[in-house]
Design a protein around this motif. Structure first.
Motif, mmCIF file in Angstrom:
data_model
loop_
_atom_site.group_PDB
_atom_site.id
_atom_site.type_symbol
_atom_site.label_atom_id
_atom_site.label_comp_id
_atom_site.label_asym_id
_atom_site.label_seq_id
_atom_site.Cartn_x
_atom_site.Cartn_y
_atom_site.Cartn_z
ATOM 1 N N UNK A 173 55.502 34.086 -37.251
ATOM 2 C CA UNK A 173 56.678 33.669 -36.486
ATOM 3 C C UNK A 173 57.164 32.319 -36.989
ATOM 4 N N UNK A 174 58.433 32.285 -37.400
ATOM 5 C CA UNK A 174 59.068 31.049 -37.857
ATOM 6 C C UNK A 174 60.179 30.673 -36.890
ATOM 7 N N UNK A 175 60.254 29.390 -36.559
ATOM 8 C CA UNK A 175 61.295 28.867 -35.667
ATOM 9 C C UNK A 175 61.979 27.685 -36.345
ATOM 10 N N UNK A 176 63.300 27.792 -36.496
ATOM 11 C CA UNK A 176 64.105 26.676 -36.968
ATOM 12 C C UNK A 176 64.386 25.793 -35.752
ATOM 13 N N UNK A 177 63.701 24.654 -35.698
ATOM 14 C CA UNK A 177 63.786 23.775 -34.531
ATOM 15 C C UNK A 177 64.584 22.509 -34.820
ATOM 16 N N UNK A 178 65.463 22.562 -35.812
ATOM 17 C CA UNK A 178 66.217 21.374 -36.206
ATOM 18 C C UNK A 178 67.020 20.784 -35.041
ATOM 19 N N UNK A 179 67.564 21.644 -34.179
ATOM 20 C CA UNK A 179 68.433 21.155 -33.110
ATOM 21 C C UNK A 179 67.694 20.838 -31.812
ATOM 22 N N UNK A 180 66.432 21.211 -31.690
ATOM 23 C CA UNK A 180 65.736 20.997 -30.416
ATOM 24 C C UNK A 180 64.577 20.022 -30.497
ATOM 25 N N UNK A 181 64.064 19.754 -31.681
ATOM 26 C CA UNK A 181 62.923 18.849 -31.781
ATOM 27 C C UNK A 181 63.305 17.472 -31.237
ATOM 28 N N UNK A 182 62.504 16.963 -30.307
ATOM 29 C CA UNK A 182 62.772 15.680 -29.691
ATOM 30 C C UNK A 182 63.811 15.733 -28.594
ATOM 31 N N UNK A 183 64.369 16.916 -28.341
ATOM 32 C CA UNK A 183 65.423 17.067 -27.329
ATOM 33 C C UNK A 183 65.071 18.156 -26.311
ATOM 34 N N UNK A 184 64.500 19.245 -26.801
ATOM 35 C CA UNK A 184 64.063 20.353 -25.940
ATOM 36 C C UNK A 184 62.813 20.928 -26.609
ATOM 37 N N UNK A 185 61.731 20.195 -26.492
ATOM 38 C CA UNK A 185 60.556 20.457 -27.336
ATOM 39 C C UNK A 185 59.456 21.276 -26.680
ATOM 40 N N UNK A 186 59.508 21.479 -25.372
ATOM 41 C CA UNK A 186 58.406 22.166 -24.693
ATOM 42 C C UNK A 186 58.076 23.532 -25.297
ATOM 43 N N UNK A 187 59.062 24.391 -25.603
ATOM 44 C CA UNK A 187 58.719 25.697 -26.188
ATOM 45 C C UNK A 187 58.031 25.594 -27.552
ATOM 46 N N UNK A 188 58.219 24.478 -28.243
ATOM 47 C CA UNK A 188 57.665 24.327 -29.583
ATOM 48 C C UNK A 188 56.160 24.077 -29.572
ATOM 49 N N UNK A 189 55.591 23.814 -28.402
ATOM 50 C CA UNK A 189 54.154 23.559 -28.301
ATOM 51 C C UNK A 189 53.336 24.833 -28.402
ATOM 52 N N UNK A 190 53.985 25.984 -28.231
ATOM 53 C CA UNK A 190 53.262 27.268 -28.266
ATOM 54 C C UNK A 190 52.718 27.513 -29.661
ATOM 55 N N UNK A 191 51.404 27.624 -29.766
ATOM 56 C CA UNK A 191 50.780 27.778 -31.079
ATOM 57 C C UNK A 191 50.947 29.179 -31.650
ATOM 58 N N UNK A 192 51.612 30.076 -30.933
ATOM 59 C CA UNK A 192 51.958 31.366 -31.551
ATOM 60 C C UNK A 192 53.056 31.171 -32.585
ATOM 61 N N UNK A 193 53.748 30.033 -32.526
ATOM 62 C CA UNK A 193 54.711 29.697 -33.586
ATOM 63 C C UNK A 193 53.904 29.253 -34.802
ATOM 64 N N UNK A 194 53.979 30.045 -35.864
ATOM 65 C CA UNK A 194 53.199 29.748 -37.068
ATOM 66 C C UNK A 194 53.884 28.721 -37.959
ATOM 67 N N UNK A 195 55.207 28.835 -38.060
ATOM 68 C CA UNK A 195 55.987 28.004 -38.981
ATOM 69 C C UNK A 195 57.185 27.432 -38.233
ATOM 70 N N UNK A 196 57.435 26.144 -38.421
ATOM 71 C CA UNK A 196 58.505 25.487 -37.684
ATOM 72 C C UNK A 196 59.196 24.468 -38.584
ATOM 73 N N UNK A 197 60.523 24.483 -38.588
ATOM 74 C CA UNK A 197 61.305 23.584 -39.436
ATOM 75 C C UNK A 197 61.905 22.455 -38.603
ATOM 76 N N UNK A 198 61.759 21.217 -39.099
ATOM 77 C CA UNK A 198 62.234 20.027 -38.408
ATOM 78 C C UNK A 198 63.122 19.201 -39.321
ATOM 79 N N UNK A 199 64.009 18.404 -38.712
ATOM 80 C CA UNK A 199 64.898 17.529 -39.460
ATOM 81 C C UNK A 199 64.939 16.159 -38.804
ATOM 82 N N UNK A 200 64.791 15.095 -39.587
ATOM 83 C CA UNK A 200 64.799 13.741 -39.034
ATOM 84 C C UNK A 200 66.188 13.295 -38.629
ATOM 85 N N UNK A 201 67.211 13.671 -39.410
ATOM 86 C CA UNK A 201 68.534 13.102 -39.153
ATOM 87 C C UNK A 201 69.247 13.730 -37.961
#
Length: 374
Positions: free
Chosen positions: A172-200
């Protein structure tokens, strides 16, 4: 007035100060372990990796620094393909509203023999978890679903998808560029194997992001690197680590999580002001806003083309009419089209995205300029 924060955010001054100090003083190569400058650079990079990992309940060695979410998406989608060929799992499930940095790699895999099913959203811009899970087969290699859409801000059902994939081998891959640091609770689920983040996208510098590649027990996701030439980032992303940018990313992440509640409250208030300010123009809002990030609004103004509105608002309000990745050669939004939005509304759609730092806009003047077009 800059209201295009989904395209990029300004660098927080506290982050910028740390980056500049590292550029000018602690400028060592993290791969040079034989002297103090290199060792210091490695320590700074290690701390940054730990900070990013902690925000997601991950291990330090599960953080792979990249040039941004686009590269992370490509490594995740294209890098998993050789495993699919090896195991004869050549089926992929994704959605029709993904960012081009996912859709275009998927098209490349489809052209090379993979089967790709793209799930359609409902009229409110949200895909149904049941539809995603129903498409998963025994030979499914990858499921890729974004955390929230970059054009509409609509939050996708990641938690339900995670629950439904328990026990299935698909990655399972999740593109989390728009939610990291803003709506992050779902991203804690370790069933997500791969996750993409962006600093800017979180008030950090451009040019850095991360791919979170979580272990399943002792097994790492079987990714093949897209570039070679060094052993950096566990061989997945060779090249000299941009230590100042990596440290800036970590500092931006720390601030985002520390100040999350205050930032969310400010964005919710601003949202109410935007909707009230545009109300005299009878805007058509796209998406179900109970499931929308509080800093995003996608609207059409009846009878008006988006380009005309942006010209009228020049030097007053800066907005966009789609994703920044396609703005150089504008095409009607594939996201709104997938939602079934009428073509005239798609052509007139505007994306407004603000932040906790956005000062009030002059909405009476904005309305006046638009009315002059009618």
């Amino acid at each position: 007035m800059y209201l295009d924060n989904n395209a990029t955010t300004q660098v927080d001054k506290r982050v910028a100060e740390e980056i500049m100090q590292l550029f000018l003083e602690d400028y060592g190569n993290a791969g040079s372990r034989t002297h103090e400058h290199g060792q210091r650079a490695q320590q700074i990079a290690n701390r940054a990796r730990s900070v990013i990992a902690q925000t997601l309940g991950s291990r330090d060695d599960e953080v792979v620094f990249t040039s941004g979410a686009t590269e992370a998406n490509n490594i995740a989608v294209l890098g998993i393909a050789p495993e699919g060929l090896r195991t004869d799992h050549r089926h992929i499930v994704s959605t029709s509203i993904e960012h081009k940095a996912v859709l275009e790699p998927l098209k490349r895999l489809e052209d090379s023999g993979f089967e790709v099913d793209l799930i359609q959203p409902d009229q409110h811009g949200r895909v149904a978890a049941a539809d995603v899970l129903a498409a998963v087969r025994p030979d499914t290699l990858l499921v890729s679903v974004m955390a929230a859409n970059n054009e509409t801000g609509i939050i996708q059902p990641i938690e339900e998808i995670c629950a439904g994939l328990v026990g299935h081998e698909a990655w399972l891959h999740v593109d989390a560029a728009q939610t990291y640091g803003k709506h992050s609770a779902p991203l804690l689920d370790r069933r997500i194997d791969l996750m993409s983040l962006s600093a800017h996208k979180v008030f950090g510098p451009k040019g850095v992001g991360a791919l979170i590649a979580r272990r399943r027990g002792y097994r790492r996701p079987p990714l093949t690197p897209l570039t070679v030439g060094g052993g950096q980032e566990r061989g997945l992303r060779p090249g000299t680590l941009p230590v100042p940018l990596v440290a800036g990313f970590a500092r931006a992440a720390e601030l985002a999580f520390e100040e999350h509640a205050a930032r969310q409250a400010a964005c919710k208030k601003y949202r109410a002001d935007v909707i009230a300010g545009l109300a005299p123009l009878n805007p058509v809002l796209h998406g179900e806003h109970e499931n929308c990030l509080p800093h995003v609004l996608n609207v059409s103004l009846p009878g008006l083309d988006s380009e005309a509105v942006m010209v009228a608002w020049r030097e007053l309000i800066e907005v966009s009419n789609g994703s920044a990745c396609t703005s150089a050669s504008y095409e009607p939004s594939h996201v709104l089209a997938a939602m079934g939005v009428p073509k005239d509304q798609v052509l007139g759609a505007l994306r407004l995205s603000w932040s906790h730092l956005s000062p009030p806009a002059d909405w009476p003047e904005a309305v006046s300029r638009v009315r002059a077009l009618l």
